[in-house]
Design a protein around this motif. Sequence first.
Motif, PDB file in Angstrom:
ATOM      1  N   GLU A 192       0.822  -1.222   0.000  1.00 39.59           N
ATOM      2  CA  GLU A 192       0.000   0.000   0.000  1.00 39.59           C
ATOM      3  C   GLU A 192       0.854   1.269   0.000  1.00 39.59           C
ATOM      4  O   GLU A 192       0.598   2.191  -0.774  1.00 39.59           O
ATOM      5  CB  GLU A 192      -0.967   0.013   1.202  1.00 39.59           C
ATOM      6  N   THR A 193       1.855   1.330   0.875  1.00 39.05           N
ATOM      7  CA  THR A 193       2.676   2.555   0.904  1.00 39.05           C
ATOM      8  C   THR A 193       3.437   2.722  -0.427  1.00 39.05           C
ATOM      9  O   THR A 193       3.621   3.834  -0.911  1.00 39.05           O
ATOM     10  CB  THR A 193       3.676   2.588   2.088  1.00 39.05           C
ATOM     11  N   LEU A 194       3.839   1.607  -1.013  1.00 36.52           N
ATOM     12  CA  LEU A 194       4.551   1.709  -2.302  1.00 36.52           C
ATOM     13  C   LEU A 194       3.619   2.214  -3.404  1.00 36.52           C
ATOM     14  O   LEU A 194       4.023   2.989  -4.267  1.00 36.52           O
ATOM     15  CB  LEU A 194       5.163   0.357  -2.693  1.00 36.52           C
ATOM     16  N   LYS A 195       2.368   1.794  -3.344  1.00 41.98           N
ATOM     17  CA  LYS A 195       1.413   2.291  -4.348  1.00 41.98           C
ATOM     18  C   LYS A 195       1.216   3.800  -4.203  1.00 41.98           C
ATOM     19  O   LYS A 195       1.168   4.535  -5.185  1.00 41.98           O
ATOM     20  CB  LYS A 195       0.071   1.562  -4.229  1.00 41.98           C
ATOM     21  N   VAL A 196       1.111   4.247  -2.954  1.00 45.29           N
ATOM     22  CA  VAL A 196       0.958   5.693  -2.716  1.00 45.29           C
ATOM     23  C   VAL A 196       2.188   6.419  -3.263  1.00 45.29           C
ATOM     24  O   VAL A 196       2.087   7.443  -3.946  1.00 45.29           O
ATOM     25  CB  VAL A 196       0.772   5.986  -1.206  1.00 45.29           C
ATOM     26  N   PHE A 197       3.353   5.841  -2.987  1.00 44.81           N
ATOM     27  CA  PHE A 197       4.591   6.484  -3.444  1.00 44.81           C
ATOM     28  C   PHE A 197       4.654   6.610  -4.969  1.00 44.81           C
ATOM     29  O   PHE A 197       5.064   7.632  -5.504  1.00 44.81           O
ATOM     30  CB  PHE A 197       5.816   5.699  -2.941  1.00 44.81           C
ATOM     31  N   HIS A 198       4.246   5.537  -5.677  1.00 46.34           N
ATOM     32  CA  HIS A 198       4.450   5.508  -7.140  1.00 46.34           C
ATOM     33  C   HIS A 198       3.289   6.034  -7.970  1.00 46.34           C
ATOM     34  O   HIS A 198       3.459   6.313  -9.155  1.00 46.34           O
ATOM     35  CB  HIS A 198       4.720   4.065  -7.600  1.00 46.34           C
ATOM     36  N   ARG A 199       2.099   6.132  -7.361  1.00 45.78           N
ATOM     37  CA  ARG A 199       0.884   6.320  -8.160  1.00 45.78           C
ATOM     38  C   ARG A 199       0.938   7.484  -9.153  1.00 45.78           C
ATOM     39  O   ARG A 199       0.733   7.313 -10.352  1.00 45.78           O
ATOM     40  CB  ARG A 199      -0.338   6.482  -7.244  1.00 45.78           C
ATOM     41  N   GLU A 200       1.267   8.666  -8.640  1.00 44.55           N
ATOM     42  CA  GLU A 200       1.189   9.826  -9.543  1.00 44.55           C
ATOM     43  C   GLU A 200       2.237   9.785 -10.649  1.00 44.55           C
ATOM     44  O   GLU A 200       1.986  10.176 -11.781  1.00 44.55           O
ATOM     45  CB  GLU A 200       1.348  11.112  -8.730  1.00 44.55           C
ATOM     46  N   ARG A 201       3.418   9.295 -10.289  1.00 50.05           N
ATOM     47  CA  ARG A 201       4.469   9.226 -11.309  1.00 50.05           C
ATOM     48  C   ARG A 201       4.065   8.267 -12.429  1.00 50.05           C
ATOM     49  O   ARG A 201       4.267   8.547 -13.617  1.00 50.05           O
ATOM     50  CB  ARG A 201       5.778   8.771 -10.674  1.00 50.05           C
ATOM     51  N   VAL A 202       3.483   7.142 -12.054  1.00 51.00           N
ATOM     52  CA  VAL A 202       3.034   6.187 -13.067  1.00 51.00           C
ATOM     53  C   VAL A 202       1.973   6.828 -13.958  1.00 51.00           C
ATOM     54  O   VAL A 202       2.030   6.726 -15.190  1.00 51.00           O
ATOM     55  CB  VAL A 202       2.501   4.891 -12.402  1.00 51.00           C
ATOM     56  N   GLN A 203       1.020   7.531 -13.335  1.00 49.04           N
ATOM     57  CA  GLN A 203      -0.044   8.177 -14.138  1.00 49.04           C
ATOM     58  C   GLN A 203       0.559   9.171 -15.125  1.00 49.04           C
ATOM     59  O   GLN A 203       0.201   9.193 -16.304  1.00 49.04           O
ATOM     60  CB  GLN A 203      -1.009   8.954 -13.230  1.00 49.04           C
ATOM     61  N   ILE A 204       1.467   9.995 -14.639  1.00 45.52           N
ATOM     62  CA  ILE A 204       2.033  11.032 -15.508  1.00 45.52           C
ATOM     63  C   ILE A 204       2.831  10.421 -16.656  1.00 45.52           C
ATOM     64  O   ILE A 204       2.655  10.786 -17.820  1.00 45.52           O
ATOM     65  CB  ILE A 204       2.904  12.001 -14.682  1.00 45.52           C
ATOM     66  N   LYS A 221       9.466  -8.503  -4.004  1.00 48.12           N
ATOM     67  CA  LYS A 221       8.137  -8.919  -4.436  1.00 48.12           C
ATOM     68  C   LYS A 221       7.082  -7.848  -4.161  1.00 48.12           C
ATOM     69  O   LYS A 221       6.170  -7.654  -4.959  1.00 48.12           O
ATOM     70  CB  LYS A 221       7.779 -10.207  -3.685  1.00 48.12           C
ATOM     71  N   ILE A 222       7.216  -7.141  -3.028  1.00 43.32           N
ATOM     72  CA  ILE A 222       6.147  -6.171  -2.733  1.00 43.32           C
ATOM     73  C   ILE A 222       6.106  -5.048  -3.773  1.00 43.32           C
ATOM     74  O   ILE A 222       5.046  -4.547  -4.102  1.00 43.32           O
ATOM     75  CB  ILE A 222       6.186  -5.566  -1.290  1.00 43.32           C
ATOM     76  N   GLU A 223       7.270  -4.681  -4.269  1.00 44.44           N
ATOM     77  CA  GLU A 223       7.254  -3.601  -5.261  1.00 44.44           C
ATOM     78  C   GLU A 223       6.652  -4.094  -6.589  1.00 44.44           C
ATOM     79  O   GLU A 223       5.902  -3.372  -7.248  1.00 44.44           O
ATOM     80  CB  GLU A 223       8.652  -3.016  -5.469  1.00 44.44           C
ATOM     81  N   ALA A 224       6.934  -5.339  -6.953  1.00 45.73           N
ATOM     82  CA  ALA A 224       6.328  -5.901  -8.172  1.00 45.73           C
ATOM     83  C   ALA A 224       4.810  -5.931  -8.019  1.00 45.73           C
ATOM     84  O   ALA A 224       4.062  -5.574  -8.937  1.00 45.73           O
ATOM     85  CB  ALA A 224       6.866  -7.304  -8.427  1.00 45.73           C
ATOM     86  N   LYS A 225       4.374  -6.320  -6.828  1.00 47.63           N
ATOM     87  CA  LYS A 225       2.941  -6.394  -6.568  1.00 47.63           C
ATOM     88  C   LYS A 225       2.302  -5.004  -6.635  1.00 47.63           C
ATOM     89  O   LYS A 225       1.235  -4.822  -7.216  1.00 47.63           O
ATOM     90  CB  LYS A 225       2.730  -6.961  -5.156  1.00 47.63           C
ATOM     91  N   ALA A 226       2.995  -4.038  -6.034  1.00 48.23           N
ATOM     92  CA  ALA A 226       2.488  -2.664  -6.036  1.00 48.23           C
ATOM     93  C   ALA A 226       2.337  -2.156  -7.473  1.00 48.23           C
ATOM     94  O   ALA A 226       1.313  -1.566  -7.827  1.00 48.23           O
ATOM     95  CB  ALA A 226       3.423  -1.757  -5.236  1.00 48.23           C
ATOM     96  N   TYR A 227       3.347  -2.409  -8.317  1.00 51.99           N
ATOM     97  CA  TYR A 227       3.268  -1.949  -9.710  1.00 51.99           C
ATOM     98  C   TYR A 227       2.097  -2.625 -10.430  1.00 51.99           C
ATOM     99  O   TYR A 227       1.345  -1.978 -11.166  1.00 51.99           O
ATOM    100  CB  TYR A 227       4.560  -2.274 -10.471  1.00 51.99           C
ATOM    101  N   ALA A 228       1.969  -3.928 -10.242  1.00 51.66           N
ATOM    102  CA  ALA A 228       0.910  -4.671 -10.948  1.00 51.66           C
ATOM    103  C   ALA A 228      -0.466  -4.150 -10.528  1.00 51.66           C
ATOM    104  O   ALA A 228      -1.342  -3.919 -11.363  1.00 51.66           O
ATOM    105  CB  ALA A 228       1.036  -6.166 -10.664  1.00 51.66           C
ATOM    106  N   GLU A 229      -0.634  -3.926  -9.239  1.00 54.81           N
ATOM    107  CA  GLU A 229      -1.933  -3.425  -8.759  1.00 54.81           C
ATOM    108  C   GLU A 229      -2.197  -2.011  -9.265  1.00 54.81           C
ATOM    109  O   GLU A 229      -3.310  -1.672  -9.653  1.00 54.81           O
ATOM    110  CB  GLU A 229      -1.988  -3.475  -7.223  1.00 54.81           C
ATOM    111  N   LEU A 230      -1.150  -1.193  -9.266  1.00 49.78           N
ATOM    112  CA  LEU A 230      -1.315   0.186  -9.756  1.00 49.78           C
ATOM    113  C   LEU A 230      -1.739   0.223 -11.221  1.00 49.78           C
ATOM    114  O   LEU A 230      -2.637   0.979 -11.599  1.00 49.78           O
ATOM    115  CB  LEU A 230       0.023   0.930  -9.663  1.00 49.78           C
ATOM    116  N   LEU A 231      -1.092  -0.591 -12.045  1.00 48.25           N
ATOM    117  CA  LEU A 231      -1.416  -0.605 -13.481  1.00 48.25           C
ATOM    118  C   LEU A 231      -2.884  -0.957 -13.667  1.00 48.25           C
ATOM    119  O   LEU A 231      -3.581  -0.375 -14.500  1.00 48.25           O
ATOM    120  CB  LEU A 231      -0.523  -1.613 -14.218  1.00 48.25           C
TER     121      LEU A 231
END
Length: 373
Positions: A192-204, A221-231
Amino acid sequence: MLQLQEGGHIHYSRSRFGYKNGKYAETFCYPIQLQHTYSTMGLGSKETSSFLSDFLEKCGGYAVLDGGFATELERHGADLNDPLWSAKCLITSPHLVRRVHLDYLDAGANIILTASYQATIQGFEAKGFSKEEAKDLLRKSVEIAIEAREIYYDKFQSRRPVLVAASIGSYGAYLADGSEYSGNYGDAITVETLKVFHRERVQILANSGADLIAFETIPNKIEAKAYAELLDEEGIEIPAWFSFSSKDGINVVSGDSMLECASIADSCKNVVAVGINCTPPRFIYGLVSSIRNVTNKPIVIYPNSGETYDGQTKQWVKSTGVVNEEFADIAIDKWCEAGASLFGGCCRTTPNTIRAISKTLSNKSSSTVNDDA
Ligand code: MET
Ligand SMILES: [Zn+2]
């Protein structure tokens, strides 16, 4: 080496991509307008799944990535001792960023990665930039790469297919303390915290005009999961690749299972390639073979020179094994056999590495489309 006039104003269109309707256009010379411009924006899932295989076919079966970005910036005189690392040049010397893209295009790259690896909104804000300025700097990383592609096409009348991949480095890269090579984020950091960290940058970056997103040097693994969920959650419409790093040839750097990480990538519908970067060449064969067991997606590899980064001293330390330019000659065939189809270099590799890879692969390629045939 390319000779370019600095400071010339180059026009380019953000919506003009390397190919249209699955076919590479006859010419890419500005200002000719393509009638049905192919864009990765808004790809349906069917198009996403064939996106990279179509591209690989146009490249003759194998594609060439660029090499160490920061390494090449430093060779041109940039001082990257900064928490923003290579992204510092987006502020201080965008002309060098463009120069490095051109060096790699000149060396034969089919995919160039933007200077956004360590560019984050949080990192720019820490430097005193406003949020809007930070977002503009992210977009600028993609604009410069697209501009370099335009210059290259115009200058050489080249028809070589070229994609722009928006680079996203890990949370550990943002920390700039070497923890992208340990993957050890501590208990406070969760998916969850990784998704918050990456979300806006991924969108932009997904809306910046880049052809795909390169999630690089994923350490756990958690960062891979965060990216997959964000996408998924953000409904991101451009393709992506997930590339992990390893320091033992078996697991990712945190010790998490490479197979589990690659499986997360495999299950994510946006992901069009899975692979390994910033990892010593001697580990690549085994890693490609094991990734092949869990995915049928194309495998991307871009090893580093085989040296090891010491996060404390911020120095690269020599090690044994296959290094740098040698790998193009002695290892690419084996890596192809193991199942990889996209090849480049990471830290401490240079345009010479990429030139050697390009030469090796063009000898293998089944088609002549790869270069200016
Ligand atoms: C630490 S890995 C860095 C990857 C990035 N694409 C670069 O070459 O700068
Ligand atoms: Zn690297």
